[in-house]
Design a protein around this motif. Sequence first.
Motif, PDB file in Angstrom:
ATOM      1  N   UNK A 140      -9.404  -2.583   4.059  1.00 35.96           N
ATOM      2  CA  UNK A 140      -8.918  -1.202   4.007  1.00 35.96           C
ATOM      3  C   UNK A 140      -9.386  -0.507   2.746  1.00 35.96           C
ATOM      4  N   UNK A 141      -9.230   0.806   2.715  1.00 33.89           N
ATOM      5  CA  UNK A 141      -9.586   1.591   1.540  1.00 33.89           C
ATOM      6  C   UNK A 141      -8.501   1.454   0.477  1.00 33.89           C
ATOM      7  N   UNK A 142      -8.813   1.891  -0.743  1.00 32.62           N
ATOM      8  CA  UNK A 142      -7.834   1.858  -1.824  1.00 32.62           C
ATOM      9  C   UNK A 142      -6.641   2.748  -1.501  1.00 32.62           C
ATOM     10  N   UNK A 143      -6.921   3.920  -0.933  1.00 31.70           N
ATOM     11  CA  UNK A 143      -5.837   4.848  -0.592  1.00 31.70           C
ATOM     12  C   UNK A 143      -4.907   4.253   0.461  1.00 31.70           C
ATOM     13  N   UNK A 144      -5.496   3.582   1.453  1.00 31.91           N
ATOM     14  CA  UNK A 144      -4.678   2.948   2.492  1.00 31.91           C
ATOM     15  C   UNK A 144      -3.844   1.820   1.913  1.00 31.91           C
ATOM     16  N   UNK A 145      -4.434   1.063   0.986  1.00 31.59           N
ATOM     17  CA  UNK A 145      -3.716  -0.056   0.362  1.00 31.59           C
ATOM     18  C   UNK A 145      -2.506   0.445  -0.416  1.00 31.59           C
ATOM     19  N   UNK A 146      -2.674   1.511  -1.183  1.00 33.74           N
ATOM     20  CA  UNK A 146      -1.564   2.070  -1.955  1.00 33.74           C
ATOM     21  C   UNK A 146      -0.455   2.557  -1.023  1.00 33.74           C
ATOM     22  N   UNK A 180       0.753   1.523  10.892  1.00 23.25           N
ATOM     23  CA  UNK A 180       1.015   0.874   9.616  1.00 23.25           C
ATOM     24  C   UNK A 180       1.498  -0.558   9.747  1.00 23.25           C
ATOM     25  N   UNK A 181       2.079  -1.120   8.674  1.00 22.41           N
ATOM     26  CA  UNK A 181       2.491  -2.521   8.653  1.00 22.41           C
ATOM     27  C   UNK A 181       3.748  -2.788   9.490  1.00 22.41           C
ATOM     28  N   UNK A 182       3.769  -3.975  10.099  1.00 19.47           N
ATOM     29  CA  UNK A 182       4.931  -4.476  10.842  1.00 19.47           C
ATOM     30  C   UNK A 182       5.183  -5.901  10.361  1.00 19.47           C
ATOM     31  N   UNK A 183       6.382  -6.179   9.864  1.00 15.86           N
ATOM     32  CA  UNK A 183       6.690  -7.498   9.307  1.00 15.86           C
ATOM     33  C   UNK A 183       7.169  -8.435  10.419  1.00 15.86           C
ATOM     34  N   UNK A 184       6.674  -9.675  10.406  1.00 13.74           N
ATOM     35  CA  UNK A 184       7.028 -10.666  11.420  1.00 13.74           C
ATOM     36  C   UNK A 184       7.481 -11.963  10.742  1.00 13.74           C
ATOM     37  N   UNK A 185       7.950 -12.897  11.577  1.00 13.76           N
ATOM     38  CA  UNK A 185       8.310 -14.262  11.164  1.00 13.76           C
ATOM     39  C   UNK A 185       9.508 -14.311  10.222  1.00 13.76           C
ATOM     40  N   UNK A 186      10.692 -14.511  10.814  1.00  8.86           N
ATOM     41  CA  UNK A 186      11.928 -14.493  10.024  1.00  8.86           C
ATOM     42  C   UNK A 186      12.825 -15.727  10.160  1.00  8.86           C
ATOM     43  N   UNK A 187      12.377 -16.862  10.682  1.00  5.37           N
ATOM     44  CA  UNK A 187      13.314 -17.986  10.793  1.00  5.37           C
ATOM     45  C   UNK A 187      13.795 -18.498   9.446  1.00  5.37           C
ATOM     46  N   UNK A 213      -2.716  -6.435  -1.451  1.00  3.08           N
ATOM     47  CA  UNK A 213      -3.101  -5.025  -1.527  1.00  3.08           C
ATOM     48  C   UNK A 213      -3.874  -4.713  -2.809  1.00  3.08           C
ATOM     49  N   UNK A 214      -3.611  -5.465  -3.872  1.00  5.70           N
ATOM     50  CA  UNK A 214      -4.268  -5.204  -5.153  1.00  5.70           C
ATOM     51  C   UNK A 214      -5.762  -5.517  -5.121  1.00  5.70           C
ATOM     52  N   UNK A 215      -6.205  -6.283  -4.162  1.00 10.89           N
ATOM     53  CA  UNK A 215      -7.646  -6.541  -4.075  1.00 10.89           C
ATOM     54  C   UNK A 215      -8.396  -5.276  -3.666  1.00 10.89           C
ATOM     55  N   UNK A 216      -7.668  -4.330  -3.054  1.00  6.78           N
ATOM     56  CA  UNK A 216      -8.253  -3.038  -2.689  1.00  6.78           C
ATOM     57  C   UNK A 216      -7.847  -1.932  -3.664  1.00  6.78           C
TER      58      UNK A 216
END
Length: 281
Positions: A140-146, A180-187, A213-216
């Motif tokens: 992703x782009x830097x703007x998208x990462x932020x 955008x982001x969707x969080x999964x895996x909650x056991x 995200x900081x890599x972008x």
Amino acid sequence: MKVPQRIKPLIEDGLVDKVLGSLMSGKEAQVFLVRCGNETRCAKVYKDVAKRSFKNAVQYQEGRKIRNSRRQRAMEKRSKFGRDQQEDVWQRAEVDALYTLADAGVRVPKAYGFFDGVLLMELITDGEGGVAPRLNDITMSAAQAVKDHATVMIYVLRMLCVGMVHGDLSEFNVLQDETGPVIIDFPQVVNASGNNNAKSMLQRDVRNITQYYAQYAPELAGSHYAEEMWELHEKSELDPDLKLTGKFKFSTKAADVDSVLHLIDMAYEEEMARQDRMQNG
């Protein structure tokens, strides 16, 4: 494909019409694509405890509230019934978390019910109707990462507002759909107030996702959202609509050596798990 044994009762009861294929296999469960009427959904089949590779399950379960006193006593005695109940509580933690977090404004897959070791839930898709990718599989782009990092921090905040810490958050269990982001895996979700490891797990969750995200957008690496949130949590000043800054003033008191060593151990375990996930997909 051959129908998994645990999904057969759901087909017999009309909850599932057909198993379309395997979507993924993780450390605690295998996820299948299934047809339910006109919809394609996910069926998450939890692995038996003997086959599950998730480490340190006990430290995640600390502080989970059990309403049934007989069940609680049996679990404490570690009888066969107690072990069975412990496994049931472990599995049901995810569906309970999905319902609670959806109500709290966190983007998670919609749960359709839990049936004897099988969780039926929404299939998250991309903009073209295919299976949404994990963050680990995209760029992703830097703007998208932020932007997306800020969104995930809001979700982590809202989780903490309802007393939960994800406990295993990383680029491997966040999906990216067209909005955008969707969080999964909650056991492994952690009770924020009843688990002694909650703070360090929150810090690890935020550190993992921030590093991704900081890599972008490298400027994100200097943020301290976990510490900011935890301080507000301890003061009972959390609010789901709070505007976070990512800034935190650290104490100048001598460091708690035991806590630092514990964080180092957790970071090592997380890195080993990350390498294992990368090797096994």
